[in-house]
Design an enzyme around this catalytic site. Structure first.
Site, short mmCIF file in Angstrom:
data_model
loop_
_atom_site.label_atom_id
_atom_site.label_comp_id
_atom_site.label_asym_id
_atom_site.label_seq_id
_atom_site.Cartn_x
_atom_site.Cartn_y
_atom_site.Cartn_z
N LYS A 68 46.14 45.27 33.66
CA LYS A 68 45.22 44.75 32.64
C LYS A 68 45.89 44.93 31.27
O LYS A 68 47.11 44.81 31.17
CB LYS A 68 43.87 45.44 32.74
N SER B 172 37.98 49.86 42.45
CA SER B 172 38.02 51.32 42.57
C SER B 172 38.72 51.81 43.84
O SER B 172 38.37 52.84 44.40
CB SER B 172 36.61 51.92 42.46
N GLU C 231 37.06 41.11 45.21
CA GLU C 231 36.77 42.19 44.27
C GLU C 231 35.29 42.13 43.89
O GLU C 231 34.91 41.40 42.97
CB GLU C 231 37.62 42.03 43.00
N HIS D 46 40.36 36.55 37.93
CA HIS D 46 39.82 37.92 37.84
C HIS D 46 38.45 37.89 37.18
O HIS D 46 38.23 37.10 36.26
CB HIS D 46 40.79 38.82 37.06
N ASN E 281 47.30 45.96 38.96
CA ASN E 281 46.86 45.12 37.84
C ASN E 281 46.71 46.04 36.64
O ASN E 281 45.73 46.77 36.53
CB ASN E 281 45.53 44.44 38.21
N GLU F 273 37.14 39.70 35.06
CA GLU F 273 37.18 39.89 33.59
C GLU F 273 37.53 38.58 32.89
O GLU F 273 37.03 38.29 31.80
CB GLU F 273 38.18 41.01 33.25
N GLY G 264 36.42 49.15 38.32
CA GLY G 264 36.47 50.12 37.24
C GLY G 264 35.25 51.02 37.15
O GLY G 264 35.04 51.71 36.17
#
Ligand code: PGA
Length: 252
Positions: A11, A215, A169, A97, A9, A99, A175
């Site tokens: 991003k 991560s 996730e 996701h 991904n 985000e 991250g």
């Protein structure tokens, strides 16, 4: 039989030239290894999708969008529909996701629409679920994940659900350099599979690929992927360089 999958991904990273150079380098690396035991997906920005799809000649490599609109077409300035994504040659779309959920206010109800449109256009959703730190600390992670799955996916027919890939996730691991332990990942993945079995039966649950994200990298992928219910990874930071992404692919 469910598939093992390693999906990158990107991003909002890489301009077009960088994306194309990466694709060339990844294909070269894949072709230099005759034992690739998983499907590989590049999750690229919308505007790169057609260009990258046009370059791919490796049967194990596919392209995913990172989002699609919750409407089929019309006056929605700046949006990109599932049909448009499919027309680029992309086969997958990452949906839900964290985000997107937290920065762009995507609710379960919006995501449900996106999933339906993706499926109607022949795209396979990589559907992300996961709890935030406070929810884990309160012991609510299973309830949170079950609700996310139920609200967005459990109105699907068994046939359509069979096209979904799930990505667990934990938001606190994305991250942050903080990975779920292999035990935490396995526990949650087993819970997710049990939840699916409760709704669609053991066969559908057994056939669903459940990826871990947060991560994941070259040093922890092997241990994470060795769990019976972890069928691969959704990889952010470590998918941006071929040298870091390849060892994750080779962890299978
Ligand atoms: P990360 O991102 O690997 O950089 O933690 C994973 C993701 O957001 O999909």
């Amino acid at each position: 039989m469910r598939k093992n999958i390693v999906a990158g991904n990107w991003k909002m990273n890489k301009n077009l030239q960088e994306g194309l150079a990466f694709t060339d380098a990844l294909q070269l690396a894949l072709s230099n290894h005759d034992k690739i035991n998983c499907e590989v997906i590049i999750g690229a920005p919308f505007i790169h999708l057609a260009h990258i799809s046009g370059k791919i000649n490796d049967k194990k490599l596919h392209v995913a969008a990172q989002n699609c609109a919750d409407k089929a077409s019309g006056a929605y300035t700046g949006e990109v529909s599932a049909e448009m994504v499919a027309s680029t040659g992309a086969k997958y779309v990452i949906l839900g996701h964290s985000e997107r959920r937290s920065y762009y206010g995507e609710t379960d109800a919006i995501l449900k629409e996106k999933v339906l449109l993706a499926l109607a256009n022949g795209l396979k959703p990589i559907f992300c679920i996961g709890e935030v730190l406070e929810e884990r600390e309160a012991g609510k992670q299973e309830e949170v994940v079950r609700t996310q799955i139920e609200n967005a996916l459990f109105d699907l027919s068994a046939e359509d659900f069979g096209k979904i890939i799930l990505a667990y996730e934990p938001v606190w691991a994305i991250g942050t350099g903080k990975t779920a332990t292999p035990q935490q990942a396995q526990e949650m993945h087993a819970f997710i599979r049990k939840t699916i079995a409760g709704k669609y039966g053991e066969t559908v649950a057994d056939d669903t690929s459940i990826l871990y994200g947060g991560s994941a990298n070259a040093s922890n992928a092997k241990e994470l992927f060795s769990n019976p219910d972890v069928d691969g990874g959704l990889i952010g930071g470590a998918s941006l360089e071929v040298e870091k992404f390849m060892p994750i692919i080779q962890a299978f």
